[in-house]
Enzyme design. Structure first.
Site, PDB file in Angstrom:
ATOM      1  N   ALA A  65       0.869  -1.177   0.000  1.00 19.61           N
ATOM      2  CA  ALA A  65       0.000   0.000   0.000  1.00 19.61           C
ATOM      3  C   ALA A  65       0.906   1.227   0.000  1.00 19.61           C
ATOM      4  CB  ALA A  65      -0.895  -0.019   1.231  1.00 19.61           C
ATOM      5  N   GLU A  68      -0.426  -9.272  -0.581  1.00 22.19           N
ATOM      6  CA  GLU A  68      -1.856  -9.534  -0.352  1.00 22.19           C
ATOM      7  C   GLU A  68      -2.647  -9.498  -1.655  1.00 22.19           C
ATOM      8  OE1 GLU A  68      -1.591  -6.404   2.683  1.00 22.19           O
ATOM      9  OE2 GLU A  68      -2.751  -7.756   3.970  1.00 22.19           O
ATOM     10  N   GLY A 117       0.758  -4.950   0.949  1.00 19.46           N
ATOM     11  CA  GLY A 117      -0.403  -5.020   0.069  1.00 19.46           C
ATOM     12  C   GLY A 117      -0.096  -5.675  -1.269  1.00 19.46           C
ATOM     13  N   GLU A 173       4.535  -5.081   7.309  1.00 19.01           N
ATOM     14  CA  GLU A 173       3.753  -4.024   7.974  1.00 19.01           C
ATOM     15  C   GLU A 173       4.195  -3.770   9.406  1.00 19.01           C
ATOM     16  OE1 GLU A 173       2.426  -6.409   6.047  1.00 19.01           O
ATOM     17  OE2 GLU A 173       0.832  -5.554   4.787  1.00 19.01           O
TER      18      GLU A 173
HETATM   19  C1  HXC Z   1       5.060   4.413  -1.138  1.00 19.36           C
HETATM   20  C2  HXC Z   1       6.985   3.451  -1.924  1.00 19.36           C
HETATM   21  C3  HXC Z   1       6.619   2.208  -1.373  1.00 19.36           C
HETATM   22  C4  HXC Z   1       5.380   2.128  -0.664  1.00 19.36           C
HETATM   23  C5  HXC Z   1       8.526   1.987  -2.334  1.00 19.36           C
HETATM   24  N1  HXC Z   1       8.158   3.256  -2.506  1.00 19.36           N
HETATM   25  N2  HXC Z   1       7.602   1.326  -1.644  1.00 19.36           N
HETATM   26  N3  HXC Z   1       6.187   4.525  -1.801  1.00 19.36           N
HETATM   27  N4  HXC Z   1       4.637   3.245  -0.586  1.00 19.36           N
HETATM   28  N5  HXC Z   1       4.936   0.977  -0.154  1.00 19.36           N
HETATM   29  C6  HXC Z   1       8.902   4.321  -3.194  1.00 19.36           C
HETATM   30  C7  HXC Z   1      10.101   4.770  -2.383  1.00 19.36           C
HETATM   31  O1  HXC Z   1       9.704   5.684  -1.400  1.00 19.36           O
HETATM   32  C8  HXC Z   1      10.946   5.409  -3.464  1.00 19.36           C
HETATM   33  O2  HXC Z   1      10.440   6.689  -3.753  1.00 19.36           O
HETATM   34  C9  HXC Z   1      10.681   4.519  -4.678  1.00 19.36           C
HETATM   35  O3  HXC Z   1       9.459   3.847  -4.390  1.00 19.36           O
HETATM   36  C10 HXC Z   1      11.764   3.485  -4.856  1.00 19.36           C
HETATM   37  O4  HXC Z   1      11.937   2.786  -3.652  1.00 19.36           O
HETATM   38  P1  HXC Z   1      13.358   2.544  -2.950  1.00 19.36           P
HETATM   39  O5  HXC Z   1      13.099   2.256  -1.510  1.00 19.36           O
HETATM   40  O6  HXC Z   1      14.282   3.650  -3.282  1.00 19.36           O
HETATM   41  O7  HXC Z   1      13.838   1.242  -3.733  1.00 19.36           O
HETATM   42  P2  HXC Z   1      14.819   0.103  -3.182  1.00 19.36           P
HETATM   43  O8  HXC Z   1      15.988   0.710  -2.445  1.00 19.36           O
HETATM   44  O9  HXC Z   1      15.075  -0.752  -4.364  1.00 19.36           O
HETATM   45  O10 HXC Z   1      13.967  -0.735  -2.104  1.00 19.36           O
HETATM   46  C11 HXC Z   1      12.819  -1.462  -2.515  1.00 19.36           C
HETATM   47  C12 HXC Z   1      11.971  -1.868  -1.273  1.00 19.36           C
HETATM   48  C13 HXC Z   1      11.632  -0.606  -0.442  1.00 19.36           C
HETATM   49  C14 HXC Z   1      12.750  -2.870  -0.421  1.00 19.36           C
HETATM   50  C15 HXC Z   1      10.711  -2.538  -1.815  1.00 19.36           C
HETATM   51  O11 HXC Z   1      11.107   0.373  -1.321  1.00 19.36           O
HETATM   52  C16 HXC Z   1      10.618  -0.864   0.639  1.00 19.36           C
HETATM   53  O12 HXC Z   1      10.948  -1.420   1.683  1.00 19.36           O
HETATM   54  N6  HXC Z   1       9.368  -0.404   0.427  1.00 19.36           N
HETATM   55  C17 HXC Z   1       8.314  -0.497   1.428  1.00 19.36           C
HETATM   56  C18 HXC Z   1       7.819  -1.901   1.537  1.00 19.36           C
HETATM   57  C19 HXC Z   1       6.710  -1.985   2.589  1.00 19.36           C
HETATM   58  O13 HXC Z   1       6.925  -1.728   3.767  1.00 19.36           O
HETATM   59  N7  HXC Z   1       5.513  -2.354   2.150  1.00 19.36           N
HETATM   60  C20 HXC Z   1       4.374  -2.511   3.015  1.00 19.36           C
HETATM   61  C21 HXC Z   1       3.574  -1.254   3.001  1.00 19.36           C
HETATM   62  S1  HXC Z   1       2.209  -1.331   4.141  1.00 19.36           S
HETATM   63  P3  HXC Z   1      11.393   7.966  -3.859  1.00 19.36           P
HETATM   64  O14 HXC Z   1      10.421   9.093  -4.058  1.00 19.36           O
HETATM   65  O15 HXC Z   1      12.192   8.029  -2.610  1.00 19.36           O
HETATM   66  O16 HXC Z   1      12.243   7.684  -5.060  1.00 19.36           O
HETATM   67  C22 HXC Z   1       1.053  -2.235   3.358  1.00 19.36           C
HETATM   68  C23 HXC Z   1      -0.248  -2.609   4.021  1.00 19.36           C
HETATM   69  C24 HXC Z   1      -0.672  -1.629   4.996  1.00 19.36           C
HETATM   70  O17 HXC Z   1       1.182  -2.606   2.264  1.00 19.36           O
HETATM   71  C25 HXC Z   1      -1.871  -2.129   5.711  1.00 19.36           C
HETATM   72  C26 HXC Z   1      -2.019  -1.594   7.086  1.00 19.36           C
HETATM   73  C27 HXC Z   1      -2.440  -0.154   7.216  1.00 19.36           C
END
Ligand code: HXC
Length: 260
Positions: A68, A114, A111, A134
């Protein structure tokens, strides 16, 4: 054929197969509200189209979806997310009756994992990474992760992943039963298209009945599920495609289904 009225997804069809490609490359396909709305609109339109027999949902080689959109929800309050029933709209994808395949390469996190699991079948590229991170953000899964992952891989592994955020690679995902098959990343799209075309070549009403019957196993006791399956098997005999399928076998020829 392609449709370009969307900004965060690409859609195309090839014969009876529809493909939806998540396309927010700068955010690793994070599922913001716009992408969610566009994906659900597209998938429902394909589901309603009798000419479409299978739907593939995919992302890029780097990311299926990184979750998400964290930036979009970071400042939300409980009242905000409760009133909006944040993530509730994904029930619309689960309600799709046409078979849906997730073709996953790269990150399928939160997400993204999921979303992949809402589909009926996951095919993974060898670089796929599945996880529910998460907890590291101070939340828990919200699109079914705690439920569908547990059903897919069992309690101990699901607990470990949900409690630590550990990411699972493609081989472990296959071993654990999360994905049907692992293929080289370069052939993910062709393998997914071939699988979808195989399913789309079956009778659509029968494929819908088959999907509904397998899904019933999540919602019922064994005896209720077996009764449901048997009655739906009986219902198959009301279709023209059952007559054609069995006649073709007897006559030693290929069946031509009319989806009726
Ligand atoms: C918003 C995101 C994002 C996310 C990545 N980006 N994941 N933006 N939401 N979930 C954005 C980063 O901010 C970045 O933007 C660009 O995408 C590239 O990501 P990087 O981190 O620079 O890439 P990398 O170093 O290759 O790392 C990849 C990654 C990392 C390991 C996937 O991006 C990451 O850990 N993302 C978050 C994963 C996560 O926690 N997902 C769960 C979300 S919560 P900029 O602008 O800086 O270039 C969820 C459910 C929630 O899904 C339900 C409960 C409320």
């Amino acid at each position: 054929t392609e449709n370009s009225s969307y900004e965060t997804i690409l859609t195309s069809t090839n014969g009876r197969v529809a493909t939806i490609t998540l396309s927010r490359p700068k955010a690793l396909n994070a599922l913001n509200l716009q992408l969610t709305a566009e994906l659900l609109e597209a998938v429902e339109a394909f589901d309603a189209d009798p000419e479409i027999g299978a739907i593939v949902i995919t992302g890029s080689e780097k990311a299926f979806a990184a979750g998400a959109d964290i930036k979009e929800m970071a400042t939300h309050s409980f009242a905000d997310v409760y009133a909006a029933d944040l993530f509730g709209a994904w029930d619309r994808l689960a309600a799709v009756r046409t078979p849906v395949i997730s073709a996953v390469a790269g990150h399928a996190l939160g997400g993204g994992c999921e979303l992949a699991m809402i589909a009926d079948i996951i095919i993974a590229a060898d670089n796929a990474k599945f996880g529910q991170p998460e907890i590291k953000l101070g939340v828990i899964p919200g699109m079914g992760g705690s439920q569908r992952l547990t059903r897919a891989i069992g309690k101990s592994k699901a607990m470990e992943m949900v409690l630590t955020g550990r990411v699972m690679g493609a081989d472990e995902a296959e071993r654990s039963g999360l994905v049907a098959r692992v293929v080289p990343v370069a052939s993910l799209q062709s393998e997914a298209a071939e699988l979808a075309a195989t399913i789309a070549g079956m009778s659509k009403p029968i494929a819908m009945i088959a999907k509904e019957s397998v899904n019933r196993s999540y919602e019922s006791s064994l005896s209720e599920g077996l009764l449901y399956e048997r009655r739906m098997n009986h219902a198959c005999f009301a279709t023209e495609d059952q007559k054609e399928g069995m006649a073709a076998f007897v006559e030693k020829r290929q069946a031509t289904f009319t989806h009726r």
